[in-house]
Write an enzyme that holds these catalytic residues in place. Structure first.
Site, PDB file in Angstrom:
ATOM      1  N   ARG A  45       0.846  -1.207   0.000  1.00  0.00           N
ATOM      2  CA  ARG A  45       0.000   0.000   0.000  1.00  0.00           C
ATOM      3  C   ARG A  45       0.879   1.253   0.000  1.00  0.00           C
ATOM      4  O   ARG A  45       0.610   2.230  -0.692  1.00  0.00           O
ATOM      5  CB  ARG A  45      -0.933  -0.002   1.223  1.00  0.00           C
ATOM      6  N   LYS A 136     -11.904  14.777   5.777  1.00  0.00           N
ATOM      7  CA  LYS A 136     -13.060  14.331   4.990  1.00  0.00           C
ATOM      8  C   LYS A 136     -13.957  13.422   5.822  1.00  0.00           C
ATOM      9  O   LYS A 136     -13.469  12.601   6.598  1.00  0.00           O
ATOM     10  CB  LYS A 136     -12.601  13.560   3.756  1.00  0.00           C
ATOM     11  N   LYS A 221     -18.130  18.198  -1.001  1.00  0.00           N
ATOM     12  CA  LYS A 221     -17.771  17.115  -1.932  1.00  0.00           C
ATOM     13  C   LYS A 221     -19.040  16.371  -2.298  1.00  0.00           C
ATOM     14  O   LYS A 221     -19.462  15.445  -1.596  1.00  0.00           O
ATOM     15  CB  LYS A 221     -16.752  16.178  -1.285  1.00  0.00           C
TER      16      LYS A 221
HETATM   17  P1  13P Z   1     -14.490   8.199  -5.795  1.00  0.00           P
HETATM   18  O1  13P Z   1     -14.049   9.356  -6.656  1.00  0.00           O
HETATM   19  O2  13P Z   1     -13.875   6.886  -6.201  1.00  0.00           O
HETATM   20  O3  13P Z   1     -15.983   8.153  -5.657  1.00  0.00           O
HETATM   21  O4  13P Z   1     -13.889   8.427  -4.354  1.00  0.00           O
HETATM   22  C1  13P Z   1     -13.903   9.691  -3.830  1.00  0.00           C
HETATM   23  C2  13P Z   1     -14.045   9.617  -2.371  1.00  0.00           C
HETATM   24  O5  13P Z   1     -13.203  10.085  -1.641  1.00  0.00           O
HETATM   25  C3  13P Z   1     -15.252   8.996  -1.820  1.00  0.00           C
HETATM   26  O6  13P Z   1     -15.346   9.277  -0.473  1.00  0.00           O
END
Ligand code: 13P
Length: 341
Positions: A45, A136, A221
């Site tokens: 990873r 996030k 987001k």
């Molecule tokens: P994806 O762009 O693969 O949807 O992932 C973004 C992400 O951080 C989801 O929480």
């Protein structure tokens, strides 16, 4: 770099740059590695993520920040340099996923609630010391209209949790990315996605106000407004752009720091074409860019396939997708640029 929340948020979406979501949990990255035949270990990873963070062309020109998983923010590169230092040296900001995942919502089959608030104040203080300047939290809203999913309780509980998380982030000097993802996995049509996304964003901003979150120091987001995958329909970029912008004009305050989309299972090129169409019908009150996981990483993952000899090719594949999405964030992408690669 300024430490003010609104300056950090503005930098995250500035100049057509966007975010690399590299915060897959160990379970999710194992699924991705299974596809390319690579065993998922802490070292594999690390090697994979180090490959991307050292792709200096992509990182310096197109990436404003990287969302990390707890394991990665603590890891060192093969030569002993902390991965966070490699990200910072490229000019990008380190960020951290702090939610503990979506769990079944008791009493509401098919709905989930994202957990992780307990102890979050202390974890945020630790992550700040490790260099994180944004975080996030992803809420997951599935759509299955026949089953009454999502319930109003799920939308309300998730919005409330996002607001509590956001307030704690700001207290810690960290910009919260608020991610209320309405999934594209269902059989629903694009207008159902629009309606559910509208209910979700309306509730989210009600809760953020109530929690006294400073909107200028937040990044949204969101999902784009799309037809569900199982509907068999793929909406045109023009329709996606028109409905997504209509939704945001109705629900998202102009004051926020910016918008960085998730890719959510779109193909690489769809995610780019839709982002481009969204920006091409501007000007808009917010910057709209990418915070892609799969749509930035699918190509480099395949090119890498766990072999050190493939690192340069994988970095080139990452740089290409990052470049295409950078152009899309400026509304300057063209399909012909894909073939030129
Ligand atoms: P994806 O762009 O693969 O949807 O992932 C973004 C992400 O951080 C989801 O929480």
């Amino acid at each position: 770099m300024s430490e003010r929340l609104e300056d950090i948020a503005a930098a995250m979406v500035a100049n057509g740059k966007g975010l690399l979501a590299a915060d897959e949990s160990s379970g999710t990255i194992k699924k991705r590695f299974d596809v390319i035949g690579v065993e998922s270990t802490p070292d594999s990873r690390r090697d994979y993520r180090e490959m991307m963070f050292r792709a200096s062309d992509a990182m310096t020109k197109y990436i404003s920040g990287v969302i990390l998983y707890d394991e990665t923010i603590h890891q060192k590169a093969a030569d002993g340099t902390p991965l966070v230092d490699i990200i910072k040296a490229s000019g990008a900001l380190p960020g951290i996923k702090v939610d503990a995942g979506a769990k079944p919502l008791a009493g509401f089959p098919g709905d989930t609630i994202t957990e992780g608030l307990d102890g979050l104040r202390e974890r945020l203080a630790d992550y700040y010391k490790l260099g994180a300047r944004f975080a996030k939290w992803r809420a997951v809203i599935d759509i299955d209209v026949a089953k009454g999913v999502p319930s109003a309780t799920s939308i309300g509980s998730n919005a409330h949790a996002l607001a509590r998380y956001a307030a704690l982030c700001q207290e810690a000097g960290i910009v919260p990315i608020v991610e209320p993802e309405v999934l594209m996995d269902g059989a629903h049509d694009i207008d159902t996605c629009y309606e559910i996304s509208k209910a979700t964003l309306t509730k989210l901003y009600t809760e953020l106000y109530a929690a006294r979150v400073v909107l200028e120091g937040t990044i949204l987001k969101p999902n784009m407004v799309l037809s569900g995958k199982k509907s068999g329909k793929v909406s045109s970029p023009d329709e996606v752009a028109e409905k997504t912008i209509k939704l945001f004009r109705e629900t998202v305050p102009a004051a926020i720091g910016g918008i960085a989309f998730l890719s959510g299972g779109q193909t690489d090129e769809q995610a780019t074409a839709n982002l481009n169409a969204i920006n091409a019908i501007g000007p808009h009150p917010w910057k709209l860019t990418f915070s892609y996981g799969r749509a930035l990483q699918a190509a480099p993952q395949k090119a890498w396939s766990g072999k050190p000899a493939n690192v340069a090719a994988a970095q080139a594949a990452f740089a290409h997708r990052a470049h295409m999405n950078h152009l899309a964030a400026l509304g300057q992408w063209q399909p012909t640029l894909e073939q030129a690669a």
